[in-house]
Design a protein around this motif. Structure first.
Motif, PDB file in Angstrom:
ATOM      1  N   PHE A   1       0.846  -1.188   0.000  1.00  0.00           N
ATOM      2  CA  PHE A   1       0.000   0.000   0.000  1.00  0.00           C
ATOM      3  C   PHE A   1       0.882   1.240   0.000  1.00  0.00           C
ATOM      4  O   PHE A   1       2.096   1.156   0.182  1.00  0.00           O
ATOM      5  N   ALA A   2       0.269   2.391  -0.216  1.00  0.00           N
ATOM      6  CA  ALA A   2       0.990   3.660  -0.260  1.00  0.00           C
ATOM      7  C   ALA A   2       0.686   4.466   1.004  1.00  0.00           C
ATOM      8  O   ALA A   2      -0.450   4.473   1.490  1.00  0.00           O
ATOM      9  N   ARG A   3       1.706   5.150   1.507  1.00  0.00           N
ATOM     10  CA  ARG A   3       1.516   5.983   2.693  1.00  0.00           C
ATOM     11  C   ARG A   3       2.543   7.098   2.692  1.00  0.00           C
ATOM     12  O   ARG A   3       3.718   6.876   2.347  1.00  0.00           O
ATOM     13  N   ASP A   4       2.103   8.287   3.081  1.00  0.00           N
ATOM     14  CA  ASP A   4       3.001   9.436   3.212  1.00  0.00           C
ATOM     15  C   ASP A   4       3.410   9.601   4.674  1.00  0.00           C
ATOM     16  O   ASP A   4       2.651   9.243   5.585  1.00  0.00           O
ATOM     17  N   PHE A   5       4.604  10.140   4.883  1.00  0.00           N
ATOM     18  CA  PHE A   5       5.098  10.418   6.231  1.00  0.00           C
ATOM     19  C   PHE A   5       5.588  11.861   6.298  1.00  0.00           C
ATOM     20  O   PHE A   5       6.158  12.373   5.331  1.00  0.00           O
ATOM     21  N   THR A   6       5.349  12.506   7.442  1.00  0.00           N
ATOM     22  CA  THR A   6       5.803  13.878   7.664  1.00  0.00           C
ATOM     23  C   THR A   6       6.745  13.910   8.857  1.00  0.00           C
ATOM     24  O   THR A   6       6.394  13.462   9.956  1.00  0.00           O
ATOM     25  N   LEU A   7       7.953  14.439   8.636  1.00  0.00           N
ATOM     26  CA  LEU A   7       8.928  14.582   9.713  1.00  0.00           C
ATOM     27  C   LEU A   7       8.892  16.021  10.225  1.00  0.00           C
ATOM     28  O   LEU A   7       9.047  16.961   9.443  1.00  0.00           O
ATOM     29  N   PRO A   8       8.689  16.211  11.533  1.00  0.00           N
ATOM     30  CA  PRO A   8       8.623  17.581  12.066  1.00  0.00           C
ATOM     31  C   PRO A   8       9.982  18.268  12.081  1.00  0.00           C
ATOM     32  O   PRO A   8      11.006  17.629  12.350  1.00  0.00           O
ATOM     33  N   VAL A   9       9.982  19.555  11.763  1.00  0.00           N
ATOM     34  CA  VAL A   9      11.191  20.358  11.957  1.00  0.00           C
ATOM     35  C   VAL A   9      11.369  20.536  13.468  1.00  0.00           C
ATOM     36  O   VAL A   9      10.457  21.006  14.154  1.00  0.00           O
ATOM     37  N   GLY A  10      12.499  20.138  13.991  1.00  0.00           N
ATOM     38  CA  GLY A  10      12.677  20.123  15.439  1.00  0.00           C
ATOM     39  C   GLY A  10      13.821  20.988  15.920  1.00  0.00           C
ATOM     40  O   GLY A  10      14.264  21.914  15.229  1.00  0.00           O
ATOM     41  N   VAL A  11      14.302  20.682  17.119  1.00  0.00           N
ATOM     42  CA  VAL A  11      15.434  21.375  17.729  1.00  0.00           C
ATOM     43  C   VAL A  11      16.497  20.338  18.078  1.00  0.00           C
ATOM     44  O   VAL A  11      16.182  19.195  18.431  1.00  0.00           O
ATOM     45  N   ALA A  12      17.749  20.729  17.956  1.00  0.00           N
ATOM     46  CA  ALA A  12      18.868  19.826  18.212  1.00  0.00           C
ATOM     47  C   ALA A  12      19.326  19.950  19.660  1.00  0.00           C
ATOM     48  O   ALA A  12      19.523  21.054  20.169  1.00  0.00           O
ATOM     49  N   ILE A  13      19.497  18.812  20.316  1.00  0.00           N
ATOM     50  CA  ILE A  13      20.027  18.748  21.673  1.00  0.00           C
ATOM     51  C   ILE A  13      21.407  18.109  21.571  1.00  0.00           C
ATOM     52  O   ILE A  13      21.553  17.015  21.028  1.00  0.00           O
ATOM     53  N   SER A  14      22.411  18.793  22.073  1.00  0.00           N
ATOM     54  CA  SER A  14      23.769  18.272  21.949  1.00  0.00           C
ATOM     55  C   SER A  14      24.559  18.600  23.210  1.00  0.00           C
ATOM     56  O   SER A  14      24.136  19.408  24.047  1.00  0.00           O
ATOM     57  N   GLY A  15      25.709  17.971  23.333  1.00  0.00           N
ATOM     58  CA  GLY A  15      26.558  18.224  24.489  1.00  0.00           C
ATOM     59  C   GLY A  15      27.569  17.123  24.668  1.00  0.00           C
ATOM     60  O   GLY A  15      27.869  16.364  23.738  1.00  0.00           O
ATOM     61  N   ARG A  16      28.068  17.010  25.887  1.00  0.00           N
ATOM     62  CA  ARG A  16      29.122  16.045  26.196  1.00  0.00           C
ATOM     63  C   ARG A  16      28.891  15.496  27.591  1.00  0.00           C
ATOM     64  O   ARG A  16      28.436  16.226  28.493  1.00  0.00           O
ATOM     65  N   VAL A  17      29.201  14.222  27.784  1.00  0.00           N
ATOM     66  CA  VAL A  17      29.056  13.556  29.082  1.00  0.00           C
ATOM     67  C   VAL A  17      30.439  13.097  29.541  1.00  0.00           C
ATOM     68  O   VAL A  17      31.154  12.419  28.798  1.00  0.00           O
ATOM     69  N   THR A  18      30.815  13.490  30.765  1.00  0.00           N
ATOM     70  CA  THR A  18      32.107  13.094  31.315  1.00  0.00           C
ATOM     71  C   THR A  18      31.911  12.436  32.674  1.00  0.00           C
ATOM     72  O   THR A  18      30.948  12.719  33.390  1.00  0.00           O
ATOM     73  N   ASP A  19      32.837  11.546  33.040  1.00  0.00           N
ATOM     74  CA  ASP A  19      32.706  10.789  34.280  1.00  0.00           C
ATOM     75  C   ASP A  19      33.338  11.533  35.454  1.00  0.00           C
ATOM     76  O   ASP A  19      33.702  12.711  35.343  1.00  0.00           O
ATOM     77  N   LYS A  20      33.507  10.843  36.583  1.00  0.00           N
ATOM     78  CA  LYS A  20      33.996  11.477  37.799  1.00  0.00           C
ATOM     79  C   LYS A  20      35.447  11.942  37.694  1.00  0.00           C
ATOM     80  O   LYS A  20      35.892  12.768  38.477  1.00  0.00           O
ATOM     81  N   ARG A  21      36.162  11.395  36.710  1.00  0.00           N
ATOM     82  CA  ARG A  21      37.556  11.800  36.494  1.00  0.00           C
ATOM     83  C   ARG A  21      37.679  12.811  35.365  1.00  0.00           C
ATOM     84  O   ARG A  21      38.791  13.172  34.979  1.00  0.00           O
ATOM     85  N   GLY A  22      36.526  13.219  34.819  1.00  0.00           N
ATOM     86  CA  GLY A  22      36.548  14.151  33.708  1.00  0.00           C
ATOM     87  C   GLY A  22      36.761  13.501  32.361  1.00  0.00           C
ATOM     88  O   GLY A  22      36.970  14.193  31.361  1.00  0.00           O
ATOM     89  N   LEU A  23      36.714  12.153  32.308  1.00  0.00           N
ATOM     90  CA  LEU A  23      36.916  11.429  31.056  1.00  0.00           C
ATOM     91  C   LEU A  23      35.588  11.253  30.327  1.00  0.00           C
ATOM     92  O   LEU A  23      34.524  11.170  30.951  1.00  0.00           O
TER      93      LEU A  23
END
Length: 270
Positions: free
Chosen positions: A72-94
């Motif tokens: 069958f045929a079906r259309d899909f719409t992807l919303p224009v969104g916002v980007a979430i980014s960053g960095r994760v470091t541990d207890k030693r800063g690694l």
């Protein structure tokens, strides 16, 4: 496949998962320059995920219970969104690799489709969601020995940087303008009360600094207003917003300002 502005989406990828979360291979699983796609997959009922190209500003969508027992045929719409980014470091800063983010839309309690939400080898990550109010959950790999982080009532209406630092960072503010949280003389763990320092590379019109418990409930607002550049001391008397003494346990202090966030874990002892 089109975006929420009606433009065709090239390079969208289709994923097909059955009720047992088994992913099934598909033929020609990407959209062309006009947004057109023609995908072949074994007959069945699937949860279909449509993913945009990784560096786009479109959010992925997940559609459950799609009956593909016939063509069958079906259309899909992807919303224009916002980007979430960053960095994760541990207890030693690694850097912490393979940590997984979940974004739960609070109005519906549904988890957004964020296929690119795991941290890479250098602890960095980037994913896109539709605008809204979210609860964010970060789950580090079990081998890291780190606790999960839950942040509630996060309003995402523009690109946002969230750096999660499991150790108290010293020195100046982040090079990208993000705030840095470090502990006061009492250190971490701390007894009954807690002291922090918020390090800013520039003045901000509004800084919101909050304490959350390990379940994601807000315990206290430490500051909500403008702050100058430099090191700003902050103190928590160990009490919640309602005046009740906070119980011993794990807490998180979160600083938000100008599209940047910093989250640091600490332990409150008797």
């Amino acid at each position: 496949v089109r975006d929420s502005n009606g433009a065709p989406v090239e390079g969208a990828i289709f994923r097909f998962d059955d009720a047992g979360d088994v992913r099934h291979p598909a033929k020609k699983d990407t959209s062309d320059a006009t947004g057109f796609f023609r995908v072949g997959v074994a007959p069945g009922v699937y949860r279909v995920t449509v993913e945009p190209e990784r560096r786009s500003h479109l959010a992925a969508i997940r559609v459950p219970g799609v009956d593909l027992t016939r063509s069958f045929a079906r259309d899909f719409t992807l919303p224009v969104g916002v980007a979430i980014s960053g960095r994760v470091t541990d207890k030693r800063g690694l850097p912490v690799a393979a940590a997984d983010w979940d974004a739960i839309l609070e109005s519906t309690n549904t988890t957004a489709a964020t296929p690119t939400d795991n941290t890479t080898f250098d602890g960095s990550y980037r994913y896109v969601v539709a605008r809204g109010l979210y609860k964010l959950r970060l789950t580090p790999p079990a081998s890291s020995g780190l606790d999960s982080v839950i942040i509630q009532h996060v309003s995402l209406d523009r690109d946002t940087t969230i750096n999660v630092d499991y150790a108290a960072l010293g020195g100046g503010g982040g090079g990208d303008g993000s705030p840095v949280l470090r502990f006061g003389p009492a250190g971490n763990p701390t007894h009954t009360t807690a002291g922090f320092a918020l390090v800013l590379t520039r003045p901000v019109a509004r800084a919101l600094v909050e304490i959350y418990d390990v379940s994601g409930r807000r315990a206290r607002v430490l500051h909500d207003g403008p702050l100058p550049a430099g090191t700003q001391p902050l103190a928590w008397d160990g009490r919640r917003d309602n005046g009740a003494q906070a119980h011993t346990g794990v807490f998180f202090v979160r600083a938000r300002m100008d599209g940047h966030e910093s989250v640091t874990r600490f332990v409150l002892l008797p």
